[in-house]
Each structure stands twice: as C-alpha cells, then as structure tokens.
Design an enzyme around this catalytic site. Sequence first.
Site, mmCIF file in Angstrom:
data_model
loop_
_atom_site.group_PDB
_atom_site.id
_atom_site.type_symbol
_atom_site.label_atom_id
_atom_site.label_comp_id
_atom_site.label_asym_id
_atom_site.label_seq_id
_atom_site.Cartn_x
_atom_site.Cartn_y
_atom_site.Cartn_z
ATOM 1 N N CYS A 107 0.799 -1.223 0.000
ATOM 2 C CA CYS A 107 0.000 0.000 0.000
ATOM 3 C C CYS A 107 0.830 1.270 0.000
ATOM 4 C CB CYS A 107 -0.911 0.011 1.228
ATOM 5 S SG CYS A 107 -0.008 -0.098 2.789
ATOM 6 N N THR A 108 2.140 1.176 -0.098
ATOM 7 C CA THR A 108 3.005 2.348 0.000
ATOM 8 C C THR A 108 2.587 3.506 -0.913
ATOM 9 O OG1 THR A 108 4.835 0.865 0.519
ATOM 10 C CG2 THR A 108 5.401 3.121 -0.081
#
Length: 375
Positions: A107-108
């Site tokens: 999810c960065t």
Amino acid sequence: MKDSPNSVPRVAGRVWHDHAVGTRGVAISLFSGAGGLDLGAQRAGYEVRAAVEWDRDAAATMEKNFPHLVAPVIQSDILTVSTEEILTAAGLGTGERPDLLIGGPPCTPFSKSGFWLDWKRDGLDPTASLLQEYTRVLREAKPRRFVLENVYALTYNNKASKPAFERLMREIDEAGYHCAWKVLFAADYGVPQARPRLFVVGAPKSEPVPTHPEPTHGGKWESTLTGKLDRPHVTAGEVLENLVTEPEPSEIVGGKYGHLLKDIPPGDNYLFYTENRGHPNPQFKWRGKYWSFLLKLSPDRPSPTIQAQPGPYIGPFHWDNRRLRVPELKRLFTFPDNFEFVGTRNSVQAQIGNSVPPLLAERVIGALTRVSAAY
C-alpha cells in the site's frame, strides 16, 4: 460480556483449528505477507494451496503455519512470476481454476501517511503497478471469486489514488467480473483494533453482485458512532486480560521523550503535555506531532491502528508504559496465540503491522462465499 451459543466465539487466545479447511475449495494468495488474509480464508472454509511473497521472513512464517500449501511459498518478485507457475504450485491442472483469489498489494503508493511527499501525490511511485499484477492473475487464473485488500486512501480523490483506483475498477470489469468496494472499520467486526481498510470483493458477471458483511459490533470512535451499536466494540483490555507474557529487551521507551510516557493517561497522547491542555510545563505545540506520538492504549477501547514500522515514540504503547509485546500484538490483530512468526523482533512487528486481521478477513470472505453459494 459472554457470547451467546450461536455467536462467533471470543478470539482472545483462540487456538487455530482447521476444522473447516477445504470445504469451500482452493485458494491462491498473492502478496501474502504473514498470512492474515489466508487465515481468514482458511477459517471461511478454503484451502490455501499456493502463495506468493517475496519477503524471506514472511514466506517462512507462511510455511510454518499453513500445512496445506502444496509447494513452498513462491518467494519471488511477482513481476517475474507467471500465473501458470502459481496454478501449478497450487496443484491445479490444465483447465482447472481456483475457487478464490486473495491478496493485498503493498500500500506504499497510496498510504495516507505518504501523501506529504509530492511525488507520491503525483502518482509517480513505481510500486503502484503491483495492482496490475493482481488484476493480471485475476484475468488469467479466472477464480470463482476474489478479495483484494488495501489502504482506504486508495479511494481518495487525488492525483495518485483516483487514476489508480479507476484503472483497477476498469481492469476488474475487463477481466469479466463485477465487484463491490467498501472501507471497513475492523473494530465493527469484532477486532480489538480501530483499523480502517479497503476491501474489494468480486465474482463473475454471471453471478450476483457480491456484498460485504454486516457489522457485528459498534461504538464510538473519536467523535463518530460506528457499526452495530447493540454490541460494544471489543476492547484492548478484554483481549489482553490474563495474558501472561515475558518481557522483551526492546520494550523500554527511552531517549529524549521516553520518560514522558508514564504520566500520560491511558488513551491519551503527547497533547497531554501542551499548553492547550493546561500542562504546567508544556513540552509540545498543539498538533505539532502525529496523533500516534506517545499514544497510549486505553483498556476501555479498541487499540488504535498498529503500524508496521513505528518510530521510537510512535504508539500505541501499553498502559504499563512500554512497547507492546509480540503476544499482545497477536491478540490485538486476532492472530491465534499458537501462530508462530519467523524473524527478528522488528521483522515480526512489520509482518503483524502489515497484516489483515484474520477475523476481519474471515468475515469478509465468509459473506462473499454465502452470496455465491446461494446463487
């Protein structure tokens, strides 16, 4: 509060049993991490037969806890892993398709905490393409249903998230599936943690539109009432009660600010030491730090979101003025007490903090499966 005979049992200390495994069919797992989604899939009746995870410790954790894997975890960059390789690892032959595809692409690129970086807001993070690896496997493996989990910031209307989310929806449609997406608040489903996450659930267009589970619990979080209010959120105090743990070498909070923790009331944070709160010796400006700075658990509420890589003063900390121990982290995520993590203390924190709470995953996958089974 005791559960009724027909309710889901308390998760605190629950030993993981495989009584339902395989009754719903075969699952394959992408971006598996330590297996939070996978535990939920197993509990919902699926047999997780193949997993892709590049991190060495997380892959070892999967192999230690999932005896139904047909082959070792595929420990490779998914960009180099073919769908055929994944299906073969699951023991599926030519023409066979999995019953369930699960995964949470990293999810960065869309993390709310990362949007202060201009290049992330502008959608320039190269790891954003990992969503396309999920839809590539979806298109080629043709599972009977799927679950994709991610940070809720993926749904934001900004330059990074909006194009990526619209592309994801378009690729799901082009693969032959319709889907439903919703941001779920983990505490509303019996998890003792206030953790909002995005879940996209899907099925072939020939089947009914899938749905998300109804909340099982509810209560007040910050200033908002959420969930099913006739059954209170499970609190940190409930699940940590009577849990016997051994001290950990790194649990003491030292350094410049560690000594301040002991005077902060449970449930409060660094704002306790501000002029606005009337502190006689203010240490911080009002809203001068992240909310999680010197944040302490309250035994009377669910835990705030637990991070994978917290800084030295980032909570939540235990109300006993220390860092949380691994058995406590497992309880707050609904991992079973007998679940074994592999790696250093920092690695274990990252694996747990990046996980989907297994109980939440179980409820999401169970709801999806019930709709499909009724068709």
